[in-house]
Motif scaffolding. Structure first.
Motif, mmCIF file in Angstrom:
data_model
loop_
_atom_site.group_PDB
_atom_site.id
_atom_site.type_symbol
_atom_site.label_atom_id
_atom_site.label_comp_id
_atom_site.label_asym_id
_atom_site.label_seq_id
_atom_site.Cartn_x
_atom_site.Cartn_y
_atom_site.Cartn_z
ATOM 1 N N UNK A 173 -2.668 -2.048 -9.959
ATOM 2 C CA UNK A 173 -2.378 -2.942 -8.830
ATOM 3 C C UNK A 173 -1.371 -2.323 -7.874
ATOM 4 N N UNK A 174 -0.286 -1.787 -8.412
ATOM 5 C CA UNK A 174 0.716 -1.171 -7.527
ATOM 6 C C UNK A 174 0.126 0.044 -6.826
ATOM 7 N N UNK A 211 -2.924 0.472 -5.898
ATOM 8 C CA UNK A 211 -3.780 -0.021 -4.811
ATOM 9 C C UNK A 211 -2.925 -0.362 -3.590
ATOM 10 N N UNK A 212 -1.845 -1.089 -3.829
ATOM 11 C CA UNK A 212 -0.949 -1.450 -2.729
ATOM 12 C C UNK A 212 -0.381 -0.217 -2.051
ATOM 13 N N UNK A 213 0.066 0.737 -2.848
ATOM 14 C CA UNK A 213 0.667 1.956 -2.292
ATOM 15 C C UNK A 213 -0.372 2.767 -1.525
ATOM 16 N N UNK A 245 -3.032 1.637 0.004
ATOM 17 C CA UNK A 245 -3.317 0.962 1.275
ATOM 18 C C UNK A 245 -2.181 1.172 2.269
ATOM 19 N N UNK A 267 -10.561 -5.162 -7.207
ATOM 20 C CA UNK A 267 -9.599 -4.985 -6.124
ATOM 21 C C UNK A 267 -9.831 -3.642 -5.429
ATOM 22 N N UNK A 282 -8.086 -11.440 -3.716
ATOM 23 C CA UNK A 282 -9.313 -11.580 -4.485
ATOM 24 C C UNK A 282 -9.148 -12.848 -5.326
ATOM 25 N N UNK A 315 1.029 -7.408 -8.127
ATOM 26 C CA UNK A 315 1.323 -5.979 -8.275
ATOM 27 C C UNK A 315 0.898 -5.190 -7.043
ATOM 28 N N UNK A 316 -0.113 -5.667 -6.326
ATOM 29 C CA UNK A 316 -0.521 -4.978 -5.092
ATOM 30 C C UNK A 316 0.610 -5.059 -4.059
ATOM 31 N N UNK A 331 3.234 -2.662 -5.054
ATOM 32 C CA UNK A 331 2.864 -1.282 -4.693
ATOM 33 C C UNK A 331 3.102 -0.981 -3.225
ATOM 34 N N UNK A 332 2.810 -1.968 -2.384
ATOM 35 C CA UNK A 332 3.077 -1.777 -0.956
ATOM 36 C C UNK A 332 4.578 -1.596 -0.709
ATOM 37 N N UNK A 385 5.673 1.841 -1.787
ATOM 38 C CA UNK A 385 5.262 2.869 -0.818
ATOM 39 C C UNK A 385 6.166 2.842 0.411
#
Lengths: 322, 347
Positions: free
Chosen positions: A64-65, A67-69, A71, A96, B127, B135-136, B139-140, B143
């Motif tokens: 999940x992380x 994927x976020x990173x 993007x 995802x 989703x 967690x997405x 992650x952003x 980053x």
């Protein structure tokens, strides 16, 4: 100087960390002096501070992380400790990462490394090959390097791809496979390779089974039967063209895969050859996979559970006799 | 647009609303209510395919989730966050385009209803698998930190049902481990589809989990706009200032079905008498009128303006072309050279 398959994976990651500041490694036990359960990242945390990160035992959140990173413009490489545990991350990978670009038009360039396949004594939960599941779902690229050279170049190429890539590395090959040096040339992902040319039978396979097939081809060659061995290299995309060209030369097809028999890469190859190249076949196409049971622990059972040179040779003889 | 900037820093008197962005927030709530009633009527009239999922009763909390976000922040809205999405910058037209399947919406007919993002203001496309967005968002944020960005936060929402998934647990934990500026707003609307709290969790209060994850925990009555603005605004401020991840648990009653296909007949009548079960939109409006923060004529004018905006968004999307299968680029990945050709051709 020689390079093992495992060292090639480590060197590819070192190269990526050196050349691309967007790359970071994310996985369980991969940082510090420890360098991963298989040492695929040994020494990298010291060389690249802050870019080789240990994670909690949270496969879903690891992906999940990532994927976020991704993007957000990064190029994360996630190491699953064993391919088997990626089942915990299936939702993030399939629903995802795999749907992201189609739904949102935003690319999701993650690479997930799966230490795959059986080794003696590893049992049902440390031996799996997951390429069939990941290939079944749209939105993913699935690669299965069988050589030291491919292990190196395909990992570098995987990270360059703007889409999620499932990189299936075979644990049995980690130490068994050696090359003289890291490769200078590369065959792009998506192209199969004729590993050994032949005229009597095509064995289409991938990953560790390439080497079992080569042993069979060598054995048959002594008695004048020439088997052509095709290494698919990537399961998705599948190089149907190279497979069909091989079957056109030999008229006979045997597909070999280490994963479970229901569906999967071998079934897909046979389906494509039967539908698109039926006229090329002189005999019914055949396939060998692992048995349809969980992967057993004891070596006596394990060697019989998966295809091996002996069972491949027996099947090859039957096809050739048709 | 309301001019609230002049209020900032001004000394609050009894004549002022209890939060400097109170009236601005109420306008988003009102817009959401009027807009979602329109979506429901379109759905009942058979003009929307799939489903309609509204945030009736959750407008105050959701508005507060979107209102404090700035450029560079990450927002992971969920099913009942129309108000927050709008407050955070998604135009109504993108919502109608997505619900009505216009090719010009951010999802281009490939996904619908609440499964939409608005990348222009950092809004991710959820989703359906609950908890997976946390967690997405983390992650952003990781980053952004790696790239050297500053002063950003991430906010995402979850329900009391979604709080019970493994993905939520992993996502909450990894946010703490990675020390990212996350605000998680958990809305306990007391029904996860049809299932009440006693079959979802057995801890005394969901907020009790906060210290276990290394979060600061806060509770709020989700029907009280001022409290939502204070608590969620405060959590955003603390996360932005470098504090630990923040968990805000809001209590309220979902005042609609799970979707508009669902009559919610399983909700017992007595629960509707609870103080936290009141409808935040009329309650806020009543207070505004009683206290004289706005007069009836202004509110009437707001309604007219919002209705016109809603009608325009619907009419525009209705005039636009729907996707056409034969013209669709049936390709799940962005790298053309990696497409599995026979599959692409649909053979």
């Amino acid at each position: 100087m020689s390079v093992t398959y495992l060292e090639a994976i480590r060197e590819a990651q070192a190269h990526l960390l050196r050349e691309d500041e967007r790359v970071y490694l994310y996985g369980q036990d991969i940082a510090g002096k420890f360098g991963g359960a298989f040492k695929a990242t040994k020494g990298l945390a010291e060389k690249f501070p802050g870019r080789v990160l240990n994670t909690p035992i949270s496969e879903d959140a690891m992906v999940g992380t990532a994927i976020g990173a991704a993007m957000e413009g990064m190029r994360p490489i996630v190491e699953m400790q064993f391919a088997d545990f990626s089942s915990i991350a299936l939702n993030q990978i399939l629903n995802n990462a795999g749907t992201q670009f189609f739904r949102t038009n935003i690319p999701c360039p993650i690479t997930v490394r799966l230490p795959s396949g059986g080794t003696k004594g590893s049992g049902p939960f440390h031996s799996q090959s997951m390429e069939a599941i990941y290939s079944h779902y749209p939105g993913l690229v699935v690669v299965t390097p069988a050589t030291v050279e491919d292990a190196y170049t395909m990992l570098i190429d995987a990270v360059a791809i703007d889409d999620p890539v499932i990189y299936c590395e075979h644990k049995y090959l980690y130490y068994h496979l050696k090359a003289d040096a890291l490769p200078k040339d590369r065959l792009p992902i998506g192209k199969a390779r004729i590993v050994r040319p032949g005229r009597d039978l095509s064995i289409v396979t991938y990953s560790a089974m390439v080497h079992e097939a080569l042993a069979v081809a060598k054995e048959f060659s002594a008695s004048g039967v020439e088997i052509e061995v095709v290494d698919l290299r990537s399961i998705k995309p599948l190089d149907t063209e190279t497979v069909l060209a091989s079957v056109a030369r030999t008229g006979r097809l045997l597909c070999v895969g280490e994963s479970f028999p229901w569906g999967g890469a071998t079934a897909e190859v046979i389906a494509r050859v039967a539908t698109e190249g039926f006229h090329l076949l002189d005999a019914a196409p055949a396939r060998i996979n692992a048995r349809d049971t969980p992967i057993p622990y004891h070596p006596n059972l394990w060697v019989d559970h998966r295809p091996n040179a002996k069972s491949i040779a027996a099947k090859a003889r039957r096809i050739l006799a048709e | 647009m309301l001019q609230t900037a002049t209020r900032a820093g001004a000394k609050t008197s009894k004549k002022d609303p209890p939060h400097e962005r109170y009236l601005e927030a109420f306008r988003w709530m009102l817009q959401t209510r009027i807009f979602e009633e329109k979506l429901t009527s379109l759905y009942r009239g058979g003009l929307i395919t799939g489903g309609v999922y509204v945030g009736r009763g959750q407008e105050a909390v959701s508005t507060a989730c979107g209102l404090f976000l700035q450029k560079g922040d990450v927002f992971g809205p969920l099913i009942r966050d129309q108000a927050g999405r709008a407050a955070a910058g998604e135009p109504l037209l993108n919502v109608t385009r997505t619900y009505l399947g216009s090719r010009q919406g951010s999802m281009r007919g490939r996904d619908g209803n609440i499964h939409r993002g608005w990348p222009e203001t950092g809004q991710l496309a959820m989703i359906s698998h609950l908890g997976s967005l946390i967690s997405v968002v983390v992650g952003k944020l990781m980053a952004k930190r790696m790239k050297g960005e500053k002063n950003f936060i991430g906010l995402t929402t979850i329900g009391e049902g979604g709080m019970q998934t493994g993905a939520t647990h992993e996502g909450m934990n990894i946010a703490s481990v990675e020390k990212v500026p996350l605000v998680l707003v958990a809305v306990n609307n007391h029904f996860a589809y049809s299932t009440p709290n006693d079959r979802q969790f057995a801890c005394a209060q969901l907020v009790d989990r906060a210290p276990g994850y290394g979060y600061e925990g806060h509770e709020v009555d989700g029907t009280k706009l001022a409290d939502c603005l204070d608590e969620i605004g405060g959590a955003v401020e603390r996360a932005r200032a470098g504090g630990p991840p923040q968990l805000v648990v809001a209590s309220l009653l979902r005042l609609a079905g799970h979707g508009e296909h669902d009559d919610a007949s399983y909700v017992p009548a007595e629960i509707k008498k609870e103080s936290w079960a009141q409808d935040c939109v009329p309650a806020t409006e009543k207070l505004i009128l009683e206290k004289g923060w706005l007069d009836a004529a202004t509110l009437k004018q707001w309604r007219a303006e919002i209705s016109a905006e809603v009608e325009k968004a619907v009419e525009t999307a209705q005039r636009e072309a729907a996707p056409v299968a034969s013209e669709e680029d049936w390709c799940a990945i962005s790298t053309r050279g990696m497409v599995d050709a026979p599959v692409l051709a649909g053979e």
